[in-house]
Design a protein around this motif. Structure first.
Motif, PDB file in Angstrom:
ATOM      1  N   ALA A  27       0.843  -1.196   0.000  1.00  0.00           N
ATOM      2  CA  ALA A  27       0.000   0.000   0.000  1.00  0.00           C
ATOM      3  C   ALA A  27       0.877   1.244   0.000  1.00  0.00           C
ATOM      4  CB  ALA A  27      -0.931  -0.027   1.201  1.00  0.00           C
ATOM      5  N   GLY A  28       1.974   1.189   0.759  1.00  0.00           N
ATOM      6  CA  GLY A  28       2.899   2.317   0.792  1.00  0.00           C
ATOM      7  C   GLY A  28       3.527   2.569  -0.567  1.00  0.00           C
ATOM      8  N   ILE A  29       3.974   1.517  -1.204  1.00  0.00           N
ATOM      9  CA  ILE A  29       4.630   1.637  -2.513  1.00  0.00           C
ATOM     10  C   ILE A  29       3.662   2.172  -3.574  1.00  0.00           C
ATOM     11  CG2 ILE A  29       5.668   0.334  -4.405  1.00  0.00           C
ATOM     12  CD1 ILE A  29       6.699  -1.634  -2.213  1.00  0.00           C
ATOM     13  N   LEU A  30       2.467   1.626  -3.580  1.00  0.00           N
ATOM     14  CA  LEU A  30       1.486   2.012  -4.611  1.00  0.00           C
ATOM     15  C   LEU A  30       0.703   3.268  -4.233  1.00  0.00           C
ATOM     16  CD1 LEU A  30      -0.038  -1.506  -5.456  1.00  0.00           C
ATOM     17  CD2 LEU A  30       1.925  -0.384  -6.499  1.00  0.00           C
ATOM     18  N   GLU A  31       0.892   3.725  -3.012  1.00  0.00           N
ATOM     19  CA  GLU A  31       0.153   4.891  -2.521  1.00  0.00           C
ATOM     20  C   GLU A  31      -1.348   4.687  -2.646  1.00  0.00           C
ATOM     21  OE1 GLU A  31       2.255   7.882  -4.943  1.00  0.00           O
ATOM     22  OE2 GLU A  31       3.196   8.506  -3.063  1.00  0.00           O
ATOM     23  N   LEU A  32      -1.786   3.567  -2.083  1.00  0.00           N
ATOM     24  CA  LEU A  32      -3.210   3.238  -2.070  1.00  0.00           C
ATOM     25  C   LEU A  32      -3.577   2.782  -0.656  1.00  0.00           C
ATOM     26  CD1 LEU A  32      -3.507   1.096  -5.330  1.00  0.00           C
ATOM     27  CD2 LEU A  32      -4.492   3.360  -4.942  1.00  0.00           C
ATOM     28  N   PRO A  33      -4.851   2.839  -0.327  1.00  0.00           N
ATOM     29  CA  PRO A  33      -5.269   2.341   0.981  1.00  0.00           C
ATOM     30  C   PRO A  33      -5.058   0.825   1.056  1.00  0.00           C
ATOM     31  CG  PRO A  33      -7.009   3.614  -0.056  1.00  0.00           C
ATOM     32  CD  PRO A  33      -5.951   3.424  -1.081  1.00  0.00           C
ATOM     33  N   PRO A  34      -4.686   0.324   2.234  1.00  0.00           N
ATOM     34  CA  PRO A  34      -4.444  -1.109   2.394  1.00  0.00           C
ATOM     35  C   PRO A  34      -5.641  -1.967   1.984  1.00  0.00           C
ATOM     36  CG  PRO A  34      -3.678   0.071   4.327  1.00  0.00           C
ATOM     37  CD  PRO A  34      -4.367   1.071   3.461  1.00  0.00           C
ATOM     38  N   SER A  35      -6.830  -1.521   2.252  1.00  0.00           N
ATOM     39  CA  SER A  35      -7.987  -2.348   1.907  1.00  0.00           C
ATOM     40  C   SER A  35      -8.110  -2.528   0.399  1.00  0.00           C
ATOM     41  CB  SER A  35      -9.266  -1.745   2.488  1.00  0.00           C
ATOM     42  OG  SER A  35      -9.491  -0.462   1.977  1.00  0.00           O
ATOM     43  N   THR A  36      -7.778  -1.487  -0.343  1.00  0.00           N
ATOM     44  CA  THR A  36      -7.790  -1.574  -1.803  1.00  0.00           C
ATOM     45  C   THR A  36      -6.758  -2.579  -2.282  1.00  0.00           C
ATOM     46  OG1 THR A  36      -8.459   0.728  -1.943  1.00  0.00           O
ATOM     47  CG2 THR A  36      -7.533  -0.256  -3.923  1.00  0.00           C
ATOM     48  N   VAL A  37      -5.563  -2.457  -1.743  1.00  0.00           N
ATOM     49  CA  VAL A  37      -4.484  -3.371  -2.137  1.00  0.00           C
ATOM     50  C   VAL A  37      -4.858  -4.805  -1.793  1.00  0.00           C
ATOM     51  CG1 VAL A  37      -2.096  -4.013  -1.682  1.00  0.00           C
ATOM     52  CG2 VAL A  37      -2.719  -1.608  -1.910  1.00  0.00           C
ATOM     53  N   HIS A  38      -5.480  -4.956  -0.666  1.00  0.00           N
ATOM     54  CA  HIS A  38      -5.864  -6.297  -0.247  1.00  0.00           C
ATOM     55  C   HIS A  38      -6.787  -6.963  -1.273  1.00  0.00           C
ATOM     56  CE1 HIS A  38      -8.276  -9.250   2.124  1.00  0.00           C
ATOM     57  NE2 HIS A  38      -7.069  -9.621   2.438  1.00  0.00           N
ATOM     58  N   GLY A  39      -7.740  -6.201  -1.758  1.00  0.00           N
ATOM     59  CA  GLY A  39      -8.650  -6.741  -2.769  1.00  0.00           C
ATOM     60  C   GLY A  39      -7.914  -7.164  -4.023  1.00  0.00           C
ATOM     61  N   ILE A  40      -6.968  -6.362  -4.441  1.00  0.00           N
ATOM     62  CA  ILE A  40      -6.196  -6.681  -5.652  1.00  0.00           C
ATOM     63  C   ILE A  40      -5.371  -7.946  -5.446  1.00  0.00           C
ATOM     64  CG2 ILE A  40      -4.319  -5.872  -7.136  1.00  0.00           C
ATOM     65  CD1 ILE A  40      -5.336  -2.977  -6.425  1.00  0.00           C
ATOM     66  N   VAL A  41      -4.681  -7.991  -4.321  1.00  0.00           N
ATOM     67  CA  VAL A  41      -3.808  -9.133  -4.042  1.00  0.00           C
ATOM     68  C   VAL A  41      -4.627 -10.421  -3.954  1.00  0.00           C
ATOM     69  CG1 VAL A  41      -2.312 -10.152  -2.290  1.00  0.00           C
ATOM     70  CG2 VAL A  41      -1.998  -7.779  -2.963  1.00  0.00           C
ATOM     71  N   LYS A  42      -5.765 -10.361  -3.312  1.00  0.00           N
ATOM     72  CA  LYS A  42      -6.601 -11.564  -3.204  1.00  0.00           C
ATOM     73  C   LYS A  42      -7.042 -12.047  -4.581  1.00  0.00           C
ATOM     74  CE  LYS A  42      -6.419 -13.357   0.250  1.00  0.00           C
ATOM     75  NZ  LYS A  42      -6.317 -13.584   1.640  1.00  0.00           N
ATOM     76  N   SER A  43      -7.359 -11.113  -5.453  1.00  0.00           N
ATOM     77  CA  SER A  43      -7.781 -11.491  -6.797  1.00  0.00           C
ATOM     78  C   SER A  43      -6.642 -12.161  -7.556  1.00  0.00           C
ATOM     79  CB  SER A  43      -8.262 -10.259  -7.564  1.00  0.00           C
ATOM     80  OG  SER A  43      -9.313  -9.629  -6.867  1.00  0.00           O
ATOM     81  N   LEU A  44      -5.449 -11.624  -7.407  1.00  0.00           N
ATOM     82  CA  LEU A  44      -4.284 -12.227  -8.061  1.00  0.00           C
ATOM     83  C   LEU A  44      -3.991 -13.601  -7.463  1.00  0.00           C
ATOM     84  CD1 LEU A  44      -1.985  -9.079  -8.278  1.00  0.00           C
ATOM     85  CD2 LEU A  44      -2.980 -10.321 -10.193  1.00  0.00           C
ATOM     86  N   GLN A  45      -4.163 -13.690  -6.158  1.00  0.00           N
ATOM     87  CA  GLN A  45      -3.879 -14.954  -5.475  1.00  0.00           C
ATOM     88  C   GLN A  45      -4.818 -16.054  -5.955  1.00  0.00           C
ATOM     89  OE1 GLN A  45      -4.448 -14.816  -1.226  1.00  0.00           O
ATOM     90  NE2 GLN A  45      -3.265 -16.680  -0.868  1.00  0.00           N
ATOM     91  N   ALA A  46      -6.059 -15.691  -6.208  1.00  0.00           N
ATOM     92  CA  ALA A  46      -7.043 -16.672  -6.658  1.00  0.00           C
ATOM     93  C   ALA A  46      -6.643 -17.305  -7.989  1.00  0.00           C
ATOM     94  CB  ALA A  46      -8.420 -16.019  -6.774  1.00  0.00           C
ATOM     95  N   HIS A  47      -5.780 -16.643  -8.718  1.00  0.00           N
ATOM     96  CA  HIS A  47      -5.319 -17.190  -9.990  1.00  0.00           C
ATOM     97  C   HIS A  47      -3.886 -17.696  -9.923  1.00  0.00           C
ATOM     98  CE1 HIS A  47      -8.825 -16.185 -12.468  1.00  0.00           C
ATOM     99  NE2 HIS A  47      -8.972 -15.164 -11.647  1.00  0.00           N
ATOM    100  N   GLY A  48      -3.325 -17.717  -8.723  1.00  0.00           N
ATOM    101  CA  GLY A  48      -1.974 -18.251  -8.555  1.00  0.00           C
ATOM    102  C   GLY A  48      -0.883 -17.314  -9.028  1.00  0.00           C
ATOM    103  N   LEU A  49      -1.251 -16.068  -9.328  1.00  0.00           N
ATOM    104  CA  LEU A  49      -0.245 -15.122  -9.806  1.00  0.00           C
ATOM    105  C   LEU A  49       0.547 -14.543  -8.643  1.00  0.00           C
ATOM    106  CD1 LEU A  49      -2.548 -13.386 -12.413  1.00  0.00           C
ATOM    107  CD2 LEU A  49      -0.630 -14.917 -12.892  1.00  0.00           C
ATOM    108  N   VAL A  50      -0.024 -14.663  -7.465  1.00  0.00           N
ATOM    109  CA  VAL A  50       0.607 -14.203  -6.238  1.00  0.00           C
ATOM    110  C   VAL A  50       0.335 -15.285  -5.203  1.00  0.00           C
ATOM    111  CG1 VAL A  50       0.022 -12.650  -4.326  1.00  0.00           C
ATOM    112  CG2 VAL A  50       0.710 -11.696  -6.524  1.00  0.00           C
ATOM    113  N   ALA A  51       1.249 -15.481  -4.276  1.00  0.00           N
ATOM    114  CA  ALA A  51       1.058 -16.490  -3.236  1.00  0.00           C
ATOM    115  C   ALA A  51       1.483 -15.928  -1.895  1.00  0.00           C
ATOM    116  CB  ALA A  51       1.878 -17.746  -3.567  1.00  0.00           C
ATOM    117  N   LYS A  52       0.867 -16.450  -0.862  1.00  0.00           N
ATOM    118  CA  LYS A  52       1.259 -16.037   0.476  1.00  0.00           C
ATOM    119  C   LYS A  52       2.540 -16.776   0.817  1.00  0.00           C
ATOM    120  CE  LYS A  52      -1.842 -14.830   3.992  1.00  0.00           C
ATOM    121  NZ  LYS A  52      -3.095 -15.201   4.665  1.00  0.00           N
TER     122      LYS A  52
END
Lengths: 256, 256
Positions: A27-52
DNA sequence: TTGCATATTCGACATTGTCGAAAAGCGTTC
DNA sequence: GAACGCTTTTCGACAATGTCGAATATGCAA
């Protein structure tokens, strides 16, 4: 440009740079609210493009990227055609050979043949080098003026003391490169390593890739035989792609 | 789930399957209007995730994926730790060794050591195999019950005549796999090729990867020495990751 | 256990993506 | 060589969608 996709891609780029990042850091890097970033990351994770990351609360790039990139390499016609020729090139010259393509202001190595002496060498496919600091990149820029103009309008990073960062000097080189269909680089990307590159053109005459041989700077300059082998290699690959009127010329492009 | 990102990911998946697709074809696959698809593709293209095929009006996967996947491999701690051990495994057994991780209902090969006999072998990193048809996959499923449940609720594809597609039979195997920390597969993915796999656990005890050796089915079954080498390899990698209480147990997971 | 920091959920609002229609390109046929 | 049909690309009004603040849950550290 769709905002959500742009942001998703920037998440991937951030993770490419930092390897592991938490939501707050992103969120700091992208200058966006954490909740917004969270939604994006979860969407990417659902497709395996990002992993925890295992046992952590941070995120990293995901395995789906590996599968996609594997298919990307398979899709590349140039690569399939080039492989046998670059292998022969490495054999004849005793040097390591590379095939590179443009990726914005960098060159990405899409195929690599080790030097035949069998010394321990790392796997280079997927590595990127700033275009202005590599022979491969200079070839691609020389035949792609609009990209060159865009790049030279920005400040260039120096990788070694010998990296050429002066736009005027590079423009002079580009003109020579097109004239001879040959580009050089001495210690400009990595100290102790120098290279020579030639363009590969497709049926339409567009330069879509470049082939290079890399050598220790101590062996510089390359013998005439090496330059001939290199030129022949590029010519053979281009011919397989349906391009016959060697050497290639600078061709206008759509860039879309 | 953000719709635009979901759609973008589905574009990538479609291109993964079909290699080259025009806007209209993509629109047909995704069941969306062409103009919508166009916007998505352009956004992906701006980040190099998708590229226009040279001299055509269709699109393919882009070079940025290769860079991302290279960083993905670099960030994987298991892989870095495992490499020296799998190399030793391949040397001792004379067989090719693989390291695999879960990617939805498949296993993706994240590292590979050729069999030392030097026969011409293709590069397997990035290949995926349906989990239920591979020893690697069966290990990962056996230690990840929620994933196994989800997979067994769907019809399973048969790859060879010998692929096990019966959920009950697989559940029996999973129980045995956990008990022995060892999974087998005979001609289930590729005819003439069989493999044995063992789990790799991280500090928290979660099974995050699996190691296997692949052999011609004509050499089946593997000698006891091979099984021991394999087990030792997995144990050594797990120990480097901070896991000491071999063998691993099935651990509940967040799955988020 | 308490406290802090970070991840995650939720929902009202308005920004943003969507999709129809129209325009522009490209290749192909006649 | 010109006209047709197909595909890609542009544009803009509408409303569906993503956004972001606040509240909650979770995990880590002391």
């Amino acid at each position: 440009m769709i905002q959500a996709i742009d942001r998703a891609a920037r998440v991937l780029t951030s993770l490419q740079g930092a390897r592991h990042l938490g939501i707050t850091e992103l969120a700091g890097i992208l200058e966006l609210p954490p909740s917004t970033v969270h939604g994006i990351v979860k969407s990417l994770q659902a497709h395996g493009l990002v992993a925890k990351e295992p046992g952590g609360q941070r995120y990293m790039l995901g395995p789906a990227l590996l599968k996609l990139s594997n298919v990307y390499l398979d899709t590349l016609d140039v690569r399939a055609r080039a492989m046998r020729w670059t292998q022969e090139l490495a054999r004849r010259t005793g040097l390591s050979a590379r095939l590179g393509a443009e990726l914005f202001d960098e060159v990405i190595i899409i195929h690599h043949n080790r030097r035949p002496d069998g010394s321990q060498q790392m796997l280079e496919t997927g590595l990127t080098i700033p275009s202005h600091a590599s022979a491969l990149g200079k070839v691609l820029l020389a035949y792609h003026p609009s990209a060159a103009d865009a790049l030279l309008a920005t400040p260039l990073r120096s990788l070694t003391g010998d990296t050429i960062t002066d736009p005027a000097a590079l423009r002079v080189q580009f003109a020579q490169i097109v004239e001879r269909a040959l580009a050089f680089e001495e210690d400009e990307a990595v100290l102790g390593e120098s290279s020579v590159a030639v363009p590969v053109a497709d049926r339409s005459g567009t330069v879509i890739a470049a082939v290079s041989v890399v050598m220790p700077s101590s062996e510089w300059p390359p013998e005439a035989g090496v330059l001939n082998d290199l030129r022949e290699t590029a010519r053979n690959i281009s011919r397989e792609l349906g391009f016959t009127s060697w050497p290639p010329a600078v061709s206008p492009r759509d860039d879309d």
